[in-house]
Design a protein around this motif. Structure first.
Motif, PDB file in Angstrom:
ATOM      1  N   ARG A 174       0.816  -1.227   0.000  1.00  0.00           N
ATOM      2  CA  ARG A 174       0.000   0.000   0.000  1.00  0.00           C
ATOM      3  C   ARG A 174       0.848   1.276   0.000  1.00  0.00           C
ATOM      4  N   THR A 175       2.154   1.118  -0.027  1.00  0.00           N
ATOM      5  CA  THR A 175       3.064   2.255   0.010  1.00  0.00           C
ATOM      6  C   THR A 175       3.085   2.990  -1.335  1.00  0.00           C
ATOM      7  N   LYS A 176       2.946   4.299  -1.283  1.00  0.00           N
ATOM      8  CA  LYS A 176       2.984   5.134  -2.486  1.00  0.00           C
ATOM      9  C   LYS A 176       4.294   5.912  -2.605  1.00  0.00           C
ATOM     10  N   GLN A 177       4.871   6.320  -1.479  1.00  0.00           N
ATOM     11  CA  GLN A 177       6.159   6.993  -1.489  1.00  0.00           C
ATOM     12  C   GLN A 177       6.970   6.536  -0.295  1.00  0.00           C
ATOM     13  N   ALA A 178       8.264   6.760  -0.360  1.00  0.00           N
ATOM     14  CA  ALA A 178       9.200   6.121   0.570  1.00  0.00           C
ATOM     15  C   ALA A 178       9.038   6.519   2.024  1.00  0.00           C
ATOM     16  N   ARG A 189       2.814   6.963   5.449  1.00  0.00           N
ATOM     17  CA  ARG A 189       2.413   6.180   6.625  1.00  0.00           C
ATOM     18  C   ARG A 189       2.634   4.685   6.419  1.00  0.00           C
ATOM     19  N   PHE A 190       2.302   4.212   5.234  1.00  0.00           N
ATOM     20  CA  PHE A 190       2.430   2.784   4.965  1.00  0.00           C
ATOM     21  C   PHE A 190       3.900   2.370   4.882  1.00  0.00           C
ATOM     22  N   ALA A 191       4.733   3.267   4.337  1.00  0.00           N
ATOM     23  CA  ALA A 191       6.173   2.995   4.291  1.00  0.00           C
ATOM     24  C   ALA A 191       6.736   2.893   5.705  1.00  0.00           C
ATOM     25  N   TYR A 192       6.282   3.803   6.576  1.00  0.00           N
ATOM     26  CA  TYR A 192       6.736   3.752   7.976  1.00  0.00           C
ATOM     27  C   TYR A 192       6.336   2.435   8.631  1.00  0.00           C
ATOM     28  N   LEU A 193       5.078   2.022   8.455  1.00  0.00           N
ATOM     29  CA  LEU A 193       4.611   0.789   9.082  1.00  0.00           C
ATOM     30  C   LEU A 193       5.357  -0.423   8.527  1.00  0.00           C
ATOM     31  N   ALA A 194       5.611  -0.416   7.227  1.00  0.00           N
ATOM     32  CA  ALA A 194       6.393  -1.504   6.632  1.00  0.00           C
ATOM     33  C   ALA A 194       7.806  -1.515   7.221  1.00  0.00           C
ATOM     34  N   TRP A 195       8.403  -0.324   7.326  1.00  0.00           N
ATOM     35  CA  TRP A 195       9.760  -0.216   7.873  1.00  0.00           C
ATOM     36  C   TRP A 195       9.819  -0.707   9.311  1.00  0.00           C
ATOM     37  N   PHE A 196       8.800  -0.412  10.101  1.00  0.00           N
ATOM     38  CA  PHE A 196       8.749  -0.866  11.490  1.00  0.00           C
ATOM     39  C   PHE A 196       8.902  -2.387  11.560  1.00  0.00           C
ATOM     40  N   HIS A 197       8.219  -3.087  10.679  1.00  0.00           N
ATOM     41  CA  HIS A 197       8.305  -4.550  10.693  1.00  0.00           C
ATOM     42  C   HIS A 197       9.619  -5.035  10.092  1.00  0.00           C
ATOM     43  N   LEU A 198      10.158  -4.280   9.133  1.00  0.00           N
ATOM     44  CA  LEU A 198      11.477  -4.624   8.606  1.00  0.00           C
ATOM     45  C   LEU A 198      12.512  -4.575   9.718  1.00  0.00           C
TER      46      LEU A 198
END
Length: 204
Positions: free
Chosen positions: A93-97, A100-109
């Motif tokens: 669901r990430t549109k740019q780096a 909000r979705f990029a942050y949530l993805a990064w948290f799990h990374l």
């Protein structure tokens, strides 16, 4: 408490939700592995431990979330699988780096590969700063806030504080004096961690 939720599917769902900082209806339904997702979502919102943080977004009560995460963490293989599922879900669901979705993805990374997550954060923050996207750059500095509440080694914390201090010193948004003060605090913390007594090899 989890056993009182009425079903193994609901119990597993709450465990999944406890691992992500926040979720919306779409993400929660995606994480639910049972049938009747709409009914399950309505039932979930009736629980007092589900807190709405802003319109369209929820999280689990901090104490509840911590307790559930502790139970999940006993199985490292299962924990890795769940974080990977969240990483894929938010990334899709990430549109740019830095959204909000990029942050949530990064948290799990971060919970899968700390070194890679730190590299991604540094690269993105540097790019935003280079492009003079000052507000977005400053917002990224807050990505570490929930990470700092988790257990970590002093050297992992020092690694984060060092890079965070670098970006704070160069941040154009926010209060300049406060940014510099925080950067200095992080610098001093790093120096205390990497003292000559605690890390003689680095001082050799």
């Amino acid at each position: 408490f989890l056993k009182s939720l009425g079903s193994g599917v609901m119990e597993d769902w709450v465990k999944r939700l406890s691992l992500t900082p926040s979720f919306d209806e779409q993400a929660a339904k995606t994480a639910y592995e049972g049938a009747a997702k709409d009914r399950a979502w309505a039932d979930l919102l009736d629980f007092s431990f589900v807190i709405q943080t802003e319109p369209g977004w929820w999280t689990l009560h901090a104490r509840m979330s911590e307790s559930v995460r502790h139970s999940v963490a006993k199985r490292s293989d299962r924990l890795h699988t769940l974080h990977s599922a969240w990483l894929d879900s938010w990334t899709s669901r990430t549109k740019q780096a830095d959204d909000r979705f990029a942050y949530l993805a990064w948290f799990h990374l971060w919970h899968i590969d700390e070194n890679l997550a730190l590299e991604v954060w540094n690269r993105t923050a540097e790019e935003l700063r280079r492009r003079a996207l000052t507000v977005r750059h400053y917002s990224m500095l807050g990505w570490w806030r929930p990470i700092f509440t988790e257990p970590m080694s002093p050297f992992t914390r020092a690694m984060i504080e060092n890079d965070l201090g670098v970006e704070l010193r160069q941040a154009s948004a926010g209060d300049r004096r406060e940014n510099l003060s925080r950067a200095l605090e992080y610098c001093n913390s790093v120096l205390r961690t990497y003292s000559e007594e605690s890390t003689p090899l680095e001082w050799a």
